[in-house]
Enzyme design. Structure first.
Site, PDB file in Angstrom:
ATOM      1  N   ASP A 217       5.677  -8.050   2.074  1.00 51.54           N
ATOM      2  CA  ASP A 217       4.734  -7.312   2.913  1.00 51.54           C
ATOM      3  C   ASP A 217       4.037  -8.302   3.833  1.00 51.54           C
ATOM      4  O   ASP A 217       3.754  -9.427   3.421  1.00 51.54           O
ATOM      5  CB  ASP A 217       3.704  -6.576   2.066  1.00 51.54           C
ATOM      6  CG  ASP A 217       3.020  -5.463   2.834  1.00 51.54           C
ATOM      7  OD1 ASP A 217       3.415  -4.285   2.658  1.00 51.54           O
ATOM      8  OD2 ASP A 217       2.093  -5.755   3.629  1.00 51.54           O
TER       9      ASP A 217
ATOM     10  N   THR B  40      -0.351   9.664   3.041  1.00 52.21           N
ATOM     11  CA  THR B  40      -0.696   8.245   3.032  1.00 52.21           C
ATOM     12  C   THR B  40      -1.468   7.931   4.318  1.00 52.21           C
ATOM     13  O   THR B  40      -1.452   8.705   5.274  1.00 52.21           O
ATOM     14  CB  THR B  40       0.557   7.352   2.991  1.00 52.21           C
ATOM     15  OG1 THR B  40       1.278   7.510   4.224  1.00 52.21           O
ATOM     16  CG2 THR B  40       1.451   7.703   1.822  1.00 52.21           C
TER      17      THR B  40
ATOM     18  N   TYR C 295      11.108   5.818  16.410  1.00 54.10           N
ATOM     19  CA  TYR C 295      11.040   6.106  14.975  1.00 54.10           C
ATOM     20  C   TYR C 295      12.239   6.942  14.542  1.00 54.10           C
ATOM     21  O   TYR C 295      12.898   6.646  13.544  1.00 54.10           O
ATOM     22  CB  TYR C 295       9.736   6.840  14.662  1.00 54.10           C
ATOM     23  CG  TYR C 295       9.508   7.096  13.196  1.00 54.10           C
ATOM     24  CD1 TYR C 295       9.010   6.098  12.369  1.00 54.10           C
ATOM     25  CD2 TYR C 295       9.769   8.342  12.630  1.00 54.10           C
ATOM     26  CE1 TYR C 295       8.784   6.326  11.022  1.00 54.10           C
ATOM     27  CE2 TYR C 295       9.545   8.580  11.294  1.00 54.10           C
ATOM     28  CZ  TYR C 295       9.059   7.579  10.492  1.00 54.10           C
ATOM     29  OH  TYR C 295       8.843   7.802   9.154  1.00 54.10           O
TER      30      TYR C 295
ATOM     31  N   ARG D 295       0.836  -1.202   0.000  1.00 49.32           N
ATOM     32  CA  ARG D 295       0.000   0.000   0.000  1.00 49.32           C
ATOM     33  C   ARG D 295       0.869   1.249   0.000  1.00 49.32           C
ATOM     34  O   ARG D 295       2.081   1.178   0.130  1.00 49.32           O
ATOM     35  CB  ARG D 295      -0.892   0.010   1.253  1.00 49.32           C
ATOM     36  CG  ARG D 295      -1.909  -1.089   1.314  1.00 49.32           C
ATOM     37  CD  ARG D 295      -2.539  -1.240   2.689  1.00 49.32           C
ATOM     38  NE  ARG D 295      -1.629  -1.835   3.648  1.00 49.32           N
ATOM     39  CZ  ARG D 295      -1.981  -2.280   4.848  1.00 49.32           C
ATOM     40  NH1 ARG D 295      -3.241  -2.179   5.228  1.00 49.32           N
ATOM     41  NH2 ARG D 295      -1.105  -2.812   5.664  1.00 49.32           N
TER      42      ARG D 295
ATOM     43  N   ASN E  62      11.760  -0.144   2.006  1.00 47.82           N
ATOM     44  CA  ASN E  62      10.671   0.803   2.222  1.00 47.82           C
ATOM     45  C   ASN E  62       9.849   0.488   3.470  1.00 47.82           C
ATOM     46  O   ASN E  62       9.211   1.381   4.032  1.00 47.82           O
ATOM     47  CB  ASN E  62       9.757   0.802   0.995  1.00 47.82           C
ATOM     48  CG  ASN E  62       8.529   1.653   1.172  1.00 47.82           C
ATOM     49  OD1 ASN E  62       8.570   2.871   1.024  1.00 47.82           O
ATOM     50  ND2 ASN E  62       7.403   1.022   1.514  1.00 47.82           N
TER      51      ASN E  62
ATOM     52  N   LYS F  68      15.297   5.920  11.898  1.00 46.46           N
ATOM     53  CA  LYS F  68      15.480   6.628  10.637  1.00 46.46           C
ATOM     54  C   LYS F  68      16.871   7.269  10.533  1.00 46.46           C
ATOM     55  O   LYS F  68      17.443   7.354   9.430  1.00 46.46           O
ATOM     56  CB  LYS F  68      14.373   7.679  10.452  1.00 46.46           C
ATOM     57  CG  LYS F  68      12.983   7.083  10.286  1.00 46.46           C
ATOM     58  CD  LYS F  68      12.912   6.129   9.107  1.00 46.46           C
ATOM     59  CE  LYS F  68      11.510   5.601   8.870  1.00 46.46           C
ATOM     60  NZ  LYS F  68      11.423   4.711   7.685  1.00 46.46           N
TER      61      LYS F  68
ATOM     62  N   VAL G 223       9.949  -8.502   7.386  1.00 46.79           N
ATOM     63  CA  VAL G 223      11.319  -8.220   6.948  1.00 46.79           C
ATOM     64  C   VAL G 223      12.330  -8.493   8.055  1.00 46.79           C
ATOM     65  O   VAL G 223      13.535  -8.581   7.798  1.00 46.79           O
ATOM     66  CB  VAL G 223      11.474  -6.761   6.461  1.00 46.79           C
ATOM     67  CG1 VAL G 223      10.697  -6.533   5.183  1.00 46.79           C
ATOM     68  CG2 VAL G 223      11.050  -5.764   7.551  1.00 46.79           C
TER      69      VAL G 223
END
Length: 271
Positions: free
Chosen positions: A39, A188, A153, A18, A91, A157, A65
């Site tokens: 996914d 999104t 997060y 998505r 991703n 990153k 993953v």
């Protein structure tokens, strides 16, 4: 329309069901490439947003993953498609909008397992199978370029950028490039829906706060980010490696004075 560069090449995209990931997959399929999508979403879920009209160029691997078994299955899928592995897009990612003291150890470990360990495993397990000239793209964030209150997060990153640079050094002799993109406000469901510790009002305020800090005055569509990914995967970026590319409407580059200029009236908001 296909581009001959992409034909008979296979790419792996994680988190490709998505949003931004699906936009990357669809771009690659339209260009004529083969794509293996990883996914956790079940393959028969109606929530998939990828174009399945070129099913003979597509393999779906349902799994995490953060599991080596998932990557072994993905490598088997590459072999089944019968073309060289030419790139990887790390991703896949989840978010958690909690500060350091609010975040539990379990939440910390879960987020890093997907956002960071997943990318590490992807590079470690697929790089040996890649052809010369292949490209790896890590998807970081503007949260990986500046301070951000979301502790796990942000840490993940920032670490993705370091991982990419370390891998770029190692893989350069094989002509494999490794780069990072850092998206800003992307429109999104991940950013818009109530989740990750935010209710509906907080999610709306978070979106608007990001929009206000973006000089171009809006969020990007997933396909706009996908365009940057395709650039870094393709031949036009063949002399770029170990780089960070902000795709953020000027948020980081313009800094705090963009917002200050709007507040004092020196800079006018776009109509």
């Amino acid at each position: 329309m296909t581009d001959t560069y992409w034909v008979n090449k296979t790419f792996i995209v994680t988190g490709g069901a998505r949003g931004q990931g699906a936009a990357e997959v669809n771009r690659l399929l339209r260009l004529g490439a083969n794509v293996v999508v990883i996914d956790p979403l079940a393959p028969d879920s109606p929530d998939w947003a990828i174009d399945r009209s070129r099913a003979d160029h597509l393999k779906i691997v349902s799994g995490s993953v953060a599991e080596e078994a998932t990557w072994l299955e993905a490598l088997d899928a590459v072999k089944a498609l019968g073309s060289p592995l030419s790139g990887l897009v790390n991703n896949a990612g989840i978010t958690l909008r909690k500060t350091v003291t609010e975040t539990t150890l379990a939440e910390w470990e879960n987020l890093l397992s997907v956002n960071l360990t997943g990318a590490f495993l992807g590079i470690r397990m697929t790089a040996p199978a890649m052809e010369a000239g292949a490209s790896i793209v890590n998807v970081s964030s503007t949260a990986g370029l500046t301070g951000y209150f979301s502790a796990a997060y942000t840490a993940s990153k920032w670490a993705l950028r370091g991982l990419a640079k370390a891998a770029a050094i190692e893989l350069a002799p094989r002509k494999i490039r490794v780069n990072t993109i850092c998206p800003g406000l992307i429109d999104t469901p991940m950013i818009n829906r109530p989740n990750a510790g935010y209710n509906a009002n907080q999610a709306s305020a978070f979106f608007e706060g990001n929009r206000a800090m973006t000089p171009l005055g809006r969020g990007a569509g997933p396909d706009e980010v996908a365009g940057a990914v395709i650039f870094l995967l393709g031949p036009d970026s063949r002399f770029i490696t170990a780089a960070d590319l902000a795709v953020d409407g000027g948020m980081i580059g313009a800094g705090i004075y963009s917002q200050i200029g709007r507040q004092v009236g020196t800079i006018k908001d776009p109509d």
